[in-house]
Each structure stands twice: as C-alpha cells, then as structure tokens.
Motif scaffolding. Sequence first.
Motif, mmCIF file in Angstrom:
data_model
loop_
_atom_site.group_PDB
_atom_site.id
_atom_site.type_symbol
_atom_site.label_atom_id
_atom_site.label_comp_id
_atom_site.label_asym_id
_atom_site.label_seq_id
_atom_site.Cartn_x
_atom_site.Cartn_y
_atom_site.Cartn_z
ATOM 1 N N ALA A 52 0.826 -1.215 0.000
ATOM 2 C CA ALA A 52 0.000 0.000 0.000
ATOM 3 C C ALA A 52 0.856 1.259 0.000
ATOM 4 O O ALA A 52 1.859 1.349 0.707
ATOM 5 C CB ALA A 52 -0.926 0.009 1.210
ATOM 6 N N ALA A 53 0.420 2.232 -0.784
ATOM 7 C CA ALA A 53 1.176 3.485 -0.930
ATOM 8 C C ALA A 53 1.086 4.388 0.290
ATOM 9 O O ALA A 53 1.970 5.210 0.505
ATOM 10 C CB ALA A 53 0.678 4.234 -2.156
ATOM 11 N N GLY A 54 0.051 4.305 1.102
ATOM 12 C CA GLY A 54 -0.045 5.163 2.287
ATOM 13 C C GLY A 54 -0.206 6.624 1.916
ATOM 14 O O GLY A 54 -1.049 6.967 1.097
ATOM 15 N N SER A 73 4.378 -3.970 9.416
ATOM 16 C CA SER A 73 5.457 -2.974 9.418
ATOM 17 C C SER A 73 5.078 -1.808 8.518
ATOM 18 O O SER A 73 4.473 -1.996 7.461
ATOM 19 C CB SER A 73 6.767 -3.589 8.916
ATOM 20 O OG SER A 73 7.195 -4.619 9.781
ATOM 21 N N LEU A 74 5.458 -0.617 8.949
ATOM 22 C CA LEU A 74 5.152 0.620 8.233
ATOM 23 C C LEU A 74 6.450 1.353 7.948
ATOM 24 O O LEU A 74 7.220 1.653 8.865
ATOM 25 C CB LEU A 74 4.235 1.494 9.097
ATOM 26 C CG LEU A 74 3.574 2.686 8.429
ATOM 27 C CD1 LEU A 74 2.506 2.226 7.432
ATOM 28 C CD2 LEU A 74 2.936 3.592 9.484
ATOM 29 N N ARG A 75 6.716 1.629 6.669
ATOM 30 C CA ARG A 75 7.877 2.449 6.300
ATOM 31 C C ARG A 75 7.460 3.901 6.454
ATOM 32 O O ARG A 75 6.396 4.296 5.971
ATOM 33 C CB ARG A 75 8.298 2.174 4.866
ATOM 34 C CG ARG A 75 9.579 2.938 4.466
ATOM 35 C CD ARG A 75 9.953 2.685 3.037
ATOM 36 N NE ARG A 75 10.663 1.422 2.926
ATOM 37 C CZ ARG A 75 11.205 0.981 1.800
ATOM 38 N NH1 ARG A 75 11.090 1.686 0.680
ATOM 39 N NH2 ARG A 75 11.845 -0.150 1.770
ATOM 40 N N LEU A 85 8.792 1.144 11.088
ATOM 41 C CA LEU A 85 8.157 0.888 12.373
ATOM 42 C C LEU A 85 7.573 -0.517 12.322
ATOM 43 O O LEU A 85 6.881 -0.870 11.359
ATOM 44 C CB LEU A 85 7.027 1.887 12.640
ATOM 45 C CG LEU A 85 7.368 3.369 12.611
ATOM 46 C CD1 LEU A 85 6.101 4.189 12.831
ATOM 47 C CD2 LEU A 85 8.418 3.702 13.644
ATOM 48 N N ASP A 86 7.853 -1.298 13.344
ATOM 49 C CA ASP A 86 7.326 -2.658 13.434
ATOM 50 C C ASP A 86 6.236 -2.723 14.497
ATOM 51 O O ASP A 86 6.041 -1.766 15.261
ATOM 52 C CB ASP A 86 8.456 -3.636 13.766
ATOM 53 C CG ASP A 86 9.467 -3.739 12.630
ATOM 54 O OD1 ASP A 86 9.037 -3.883 11.465
ATOM 55 O OD2 ASP A 86 10.676 -3.671 12.905
ATOM 56 N N ALA A 102 3.988 4.295 4.311
ATOM 57 C CA ALA A 102 3.501 3.272 3.393
ATOM 58 C C ALA A 102 3.746 1.922 4.043
ATOM 59 O O ALA A 102 4.619 1.791 4.910
ATOM 60 C CB ALA A 102 4.236 3.354 2.056
ATOM 61 N N ALA A 103 3.006 0.919 3.617
ATOM 62 C CA ALA A 103 3.282 -0.433 4.099
ATOM 63 C C ALA A 103 4.725 -0.762 3.739
ATOM 64 O O ALA A 103 5.195 -0.439 2.636
ATOM 65 C CB ALA A 103 2.323 -1.427 3.456
ATOM 66 N N ALA A 104 5.455 -1.353 4.673
ATOM 67 C CA ALA A 104 6.838 -1.727 4.400
ATOM 68 C C ALA A 104 6.861 -2.807 3.320
ATOM 69 O O ALA A 104 5.897 -3.585 3.191
ATOM 70 C CB ALA A 104 7.523 -2.208 5.675
#
Length: 177
Positions: A52-54, A73-75, A85-86, A102-104
């Motif tokens: 996902a692009a976020g 996880s989120l980049r 971030l985990d 965005a989704a990592a």
Amino acid sequence: MTSKPNSATPILARRTEAETCADPSATMTLLAEPSPAEGGFTVYRSVFTEGAAGAPAHFHTRAWELFFVISGSLRVLIGEQVTVLDAGDFLAVPPHTPHAFAAAPGGGADVLFLFTPGTDRHPDPKHPGMDRFDYLRLLGSVMRGETSPTAIATSADRFDNHYVDSPAWRTAFADRS
C-alpha cells in the motif's frame, strides 16, 4: 483529591459500529473525533494492504500525528530520514515536520493514528476542528476515482495537510524491495 468539572463526555467507539472508509490500498475505521471544546483529537485505525502506498510526504501546521503499529510494518519518513516501524512501535510527529508512510516492503500494516489537538486555532471559523474524518472520506473518494485529485490540493488549509517534495521519500518509495 477532587477533579475539575468537565463538559466533555466519555467516548466509547465499538469497532462493529464505527464508520469505515476504504480505498484500493487501505481500510480506515473512524473511531473518534470530538469537537475542540471536548478535547479536539482524532483517532482512526488503518489496515494497509501489502504494498500500500499510504501517504506521500506532507506536514501539518496545527497538529501532532501519532502512530502506533498494531501489526505488520510501516515504512515512514520523519524529516528526511526513512525508517521502518514494526508491531509495537510508536512514533509522534510534531507540527511542521515532513513525514510520509507506506506499508513496508513485503507486507501490510495495521496502524492506530491519533491527531492532537484537533485545535480551535483553525483559520476558518466554519471548520474549528481538523475535520480529519472528512479528509479521509475525500481521500477515499479521490483514490477510488470518484473525485478529482484537485479537491485534495484545494483543501490543504481546511484539513491541515500540506504536501511537500521529499527526495529521500521518493528514493525509498522507488526502492520497494
């Protein structure tokens, strides 16, 4: 100890009763957005699909944006630094700090977002709070192709969402591996 009188009422948001907004990359569950007089904050939960692009690089002038990763996880971009971030990680981004998320790579993410304050310092008296839920509804409509993307650009002040260019984020986002 005594407490001060408070005009605000407790808020209980049941997942089964909460409004949801969806776009091709995420489902957002809108949990609470009381008026500025009642505390002025916004809370919602986003479940991002894999890849996902976020949100692109942006900043807020009146609000802190807080992230808590429930799972996955989120980049994220913080200033010009990109990190991941985990599950269990927390991030608080102060006003005027460029950030993106965005989704990592390789997975999705389930994230709780909190904006505070909703602020009564809004430049438009017709919209004293942040109206984040209205922004999320608009964003979903744009992402689904129902509304022109220019609606996002023309609403920057109302929703306190100001997009910026970030070479660091462009590079990180291009490298989705």
